[in-house]
Design a protein around this motif. Structure first.
Motif, PDB file in Angstrom:
ATOM      1  N   VAL A  96       0.907  -1.230  -0.022  1.00  0.00           N
ATOM      2  CA  VAL A  96      -0.082   0.122   0.131  1.00  0.00           C
ATOM      3  C   VAL A  96       0.948   1.144   0.130  1.00  0.00           C
ATOM      4  N   GLU A  97       1.821   1.045   0.905  1.00  0.00           N
ATOM      5  CA  GLU A  97       2.657   2.670   1.055  1.00  0.00           C
ATOM      6  C   GLU A  97       3.420   2.771  -0.312  1.00  0.00           C
ATOM      7  N   GLU A  98       3.951   1.542  -0.880  1.00  0.00           N
ATOM      8  CA  GLU A  98       4.888   1.673  -2.057  1.00  0.00           C
ATOM      9  C   GLU A  98       4.046   2.269  -3.074  1.00  0.00           C
ATOM     10  N   ASP A  99       2.756   2.015  -3.551  1.00  0.00           N
ATOM     11  CA  ASP A  99       1.609   2.191  -4.262  1.00  0.00           C
ATOM     12  C   ASP A  99       1.604   3.723  -4.195  1.00  0.00           C
ATOM     13  N   VAL A 100       1.306   4.262  -2.870  1.00  0.00           N
ATOM     14  CA  VAL A 100       1.016   5.607  -2.876  1.00  0.00           C
ATOM     15  C   VAL A 100       2.448   6.399  -2.913  1.00  0.00           C
ATOM     16  N   ALA A 101       3.612   5.999  -2.627  1.00  0.00           N
ATOM     17  CA  ALA A 101       4.798   6.572  -2.848  1.00  0.00           C
ATOM     18  C   ALA A 101       5.186   6.697  -4.437  1.00  0.00           C
ATOM     19  N   PHE A 102       4.527   5.834  -5.217  1.00  0.00           N
ATOM     20  CA  PHE A 102       4.973   5.782  -6.675  1.00  0.00           C
ATOM     21  C   PHE A 102       4.871   7.470  -7.414  1.00  0.00           C
ATOM     22  N   GLY A 103       3.876   8.038  -7.010  1.00  0.00           N
ATOM     23  CA  GLY A 103       3.524   9.383  -7.758  1.00  0.00           C
ATOM     24  C   GLY A 103       4.351  10.438  -7.151  1.00  0.00           C
ATOM     25  N   PRO A 104       4.635  10.897  -5.896  1.00  0.00           N
ATOM     26  CA  PRO A 104       5.373  11.475  -5.419  1.00  0.00           C
ATOM     27  C   PRO A 104       7.101  11.274  -5.688  1.00  0.00           C
ATOM     28  N   GLY A 105       7.152  10.033  -5.744  1.00  0.00           N
ATOM     29  CA  GLY A 105       8.565   9.422  -5.904  1.00  0.00           C
ATOM     30  C   GLY A 105       9.059   9.941  -7.394  1.00  0.00           C
ATOM     31  N   ASN A 106       8.100   9.931  -8.255  1.00  0.00           N
ATOM     32  CA  ASN A 106       8.122  10.348  -9.785  1.00  0.00           C
ATOM     33  C   ASN A 106       8.488  11.589  -9.741  1.00  0.00           C
ATOM     34  N   LEU A 107       8.110  12.542  -8.888  1.00  0.00           N
ATOM     35  CA  LEU A 107       8.389  14.126  -9.107  1.00  0.00           C
ATOM     36  C   LEU A 107       9.767  14.434  -8.687  1.00  0.00           C
ATOM     37  N   GLY A 108      10.555  13.394  -8.058  1.00  0.00           N
ATOM     38  CA  GLY A 108      12.033  13.709  -7.709  1.00  0.00           C
ATOM     39  C   GLY A 108      12.002  14.385  -6.297  1.00  0.00           C
ATOM     40  N   LEU A 109      10.974  14.135  -5.597  1.00  0.00           N
ATOM     41  CA  LEU A 109      11.169  14.743  -4.120  1.00  0.00           C
ATOM     42  C   LEU A 109      12.243  14.005  -3.461  1.00  0.00           C
ATOM     43  N   PRO A 110      12.996  14.777  -2.421  1.00  0.00           N
ATOM     44  CA  PRO A 110      13.578  13.685  -1.332  1.00  0.00           C
ATOM     45  C   PRO A 110      12.736  12.802  -0.645  1.00  0.00           C
ATOM     46  N   PRO A 111      13.400  11.681  -0.227  1.00  0.00           N
ATOM     47  CA  PRO A 111      12.570  10.490   0.324  1.00  0.00           C
ATOM     48  C   PRO A 111      11.982  10.888   1.528  1.00  0.00           C
ATOM     49  N   ILE A 112      12.377  12.096   2.248  1.00  0.00           N
ATOM     50  CA  ILE A 112      11.833  12.334   3.740  1.00  0.00           C
ATOM     51  C   ILE A 112      10.520  12.884   3.399  1.00  0.00           C
ATOM     52  N   GLU A 113      10.313  13.776   2.089  1.00  0.00           N
ATOM     53  CA  GLU A 113       8.975  14.370   1.821  1.00  0.00           C
ATOM     54  C   GLU A 113       8.207  13.355   1.325  1.00  0.00           C
ATOM     55  N   VAL A 114       8.758  12.436   0.441  1.00  0.00           N
ATOM     56  CA  VAL A 114       7.738  11.529  -0.170  1.00  0.00           C
ATOM     57  C   VAL A 114       7.144  10.728   0.991  1.00  0.00           C
ATOM     58  N   ARG A 115       7.928  10.246   2.038  1.00  0.00           N
ATOM     59  CA  ARG A 115       7.603   9.298   3.153  1.00  0.00           C
ATOM     60  C   ARG A 115       6.201  10.430   3.938  1.00  0.00           C
ATOM     61  N   ARG A 116       6.652  11.701   4.000  1.00  0.00           N
ATOM     62  CA  ARG A 116       5.498  12.581   4.715  1.00  0.00           C
ATOM     63  C   ARG A 116       4.224  12.552   3.963  1.00  0.00           C
ATOM     64  N   ARG A 117       4.368  12.536   2.842  1.00  0.00           N
ATOM     65  CA  ARG A 117       3.161  12.776   1.896  1.00  0.00           C
ATOM     66  C   ARG A 117       2.569  11.422   1.900  1.00  0.00           C
ATOM     67  N   VAL A 118       3.349  10.317   2.028  1.00  0.00           N
ATOM     68  CA  VAL A 118       2.485   8.938   1.989  1.00  0.00           C
ATOM     69  C   VAL A 118       1.668   8.820   3.281  1.00  0.00           C
ATOM     70  N   ASP A 119       2.519   9.236   4.401  1.00  0.00           N
ATOM     71  CA  ASP A 119       1.713   9.075   5.593  1.00  0.00           C
ATOM     72  C   ASP A 119       0.460   9.820   5.858  1.00  0.00           C
ATOM     73  N   GLU A 120       0.477  11.122   5.474  1.00  0.00           N
ATOM     74  CA  GLU A 120      -0.586  12.317   5.366  1.00  0.00           C
ATOM     75  C   GLU A 120      -1.527  11.540   4.513  1.00  0.00           C
ATOM     76  N   ALA A 121      -1.421  11.057   3.228  1.00  0.00           N
ATOM     77  CA  ALA A 121      -2.373  10.642   2.481  1.00  0.00           C
ATOM     78  C   ALA A 121      -3.043   9.390   2.764  1.00  0.00           C
ATOM     79  N   LEU A 122      -2.378   8.409   3.516  1.00  0.00           N
ATOM     80  CA  LEU A 122      -3.033   7.418   3.993  1.00  0.00           C
ATOM     81  C   LEU A 122      -3.728   7.581   5.274  1.00  0.00           C
TER      82      LEU A 122
END
Ligand code: ADP
Length: 265
Positions: A96-122
């Motif tokens: 589930v988290e890898e799925d949500v991380a896919f989009g922001p990961g593709n934006l080239g964001l730093p991993p900590i920001e991707v993680r924050r967005r995934v946590d917030e969205a879930l």
């Protein structure tokens, strides 16, 4: 936020257009229901809103960015999130988290920001407890929430949903509809394509299409109370409106009604 100017579209050159000289303005934060008979062009229209389709004539602007300009594509798709009916086709991650991380990961964001967005969205869709689960083990309703989380992680201004509750059971439907209202109250714009007039009643504005044209644009109270007219389009009015109409035909005095998520589900 979105401006559609004289949009005409034909799938093949020389074919008669599926969208005909359509004009539309969508402001930030609106909750819009898009309704109309099968084949009237709803999906074709929404595909133009994030540049999945490019007009044959006319123009679509997202915050003044034209969908014709290929340099604006990424930014347009970041601002306008789109999900389709079958949530299964939109799953790309092993968890589930890898799925949500896919989009922001593709934006080239730093991993900590991707993680924050995934946590917030879930958290927003109440799936945080299932973050490690393989997506294919989720229920239909949970998969739809996962698709929504994937959109939210891109931090869009508006999300466009094509029949998001079509294959859901009543309980999951209620969850998705309640979530949509909540996300809208937090400022997110929503365009909700639906066959259900009860669901359309939950929007703030209803757009009606027929044969490639926008034929009505108004409040749910205005549009959905036109019982006879909706029926001529092959659209069933909301159950509660139909009931009121039938009572009125029988001479009953029916004054007001309030639509709720419960009614829609
Ligand atoms: P709706 O979403 O309102 O059901 P659509 O936008 O899917 O309507 O379809 C509008 C019209 O465009 C229909 O006549 C449909 O057959 C046609 N159409 C849809 N997709 C394609 C395609 N990929 N190629 C050719 N014609 C299409």
């Amino acid at each position: 936020m979105i401006r559609v100017h004289n949009l005409t579209y034909a799938y093949e050159k020389g074919d008669s257009p599926v969208l005909k000289d359509l004009n539309l303005h969508i402001a930030e934060g609106e909750y819009i229901a898009l309704i109309g008979p099968n084949g009237c062009g709803k999906t074709t229209l929404i595909r133009h809103l994030n540049a999945l389709l490019i007009p044959s004539a006319g123009e679509v602007l997202v915050d003044e960015l034209s969908t014709r300009n290929s340099k604006s594509l990424l930014e347009i798709r970041r601002r306008v999130g789109m999900a389709f009916q079958n949530a299964d086709n939109q799953i790309v991650g092993m968890s589930v988290e890898e799925d949500v991380a896919f989009g922001p990961g593709n934006l080239g964001l730093p991993p900590i920001e991707v993680r924050r967005r995934v946590d917030e969205a879930l958290t927003r869709v109440s799936l945080i407890g299932l973050r490690s689960r393989p997506p294919h083990t989720l229920s239909g309703g949970q998969k739809q929430l996962l698709a929504l989380a994937g959109l939210l992680a891109m931090e869009p201004k508006i999300i466009v949903l094509d029949e998001p509750t079509a294959s859901l059971d009543p309980e999951s439907k209620k969850k998705v509809l309640t979530l949509l209202r909540k996300l809208n109250s937090q400022g997110l714009g929503i365009i909700h394509v639906t066959h259900s007039m009860d669901e359309a009643a939950l929007a703030d504005r209803v757009l009606v299409m027929d044969q490639g044209e926008l034929i009505a644009d108004g409040s749910p109270g205005d549009i959905l109370s036109r019982v006879e007219w909706l029926k001529t389009l092959g659209l069933a009015p909301p159950q509660i409106t139909e009931l009121m109409w039938q009572l009125q035909q029988g001479g009953e005095d029916v004054s007001t009604c309030i639509f709720t998520v419960e009614d829609a589900a």
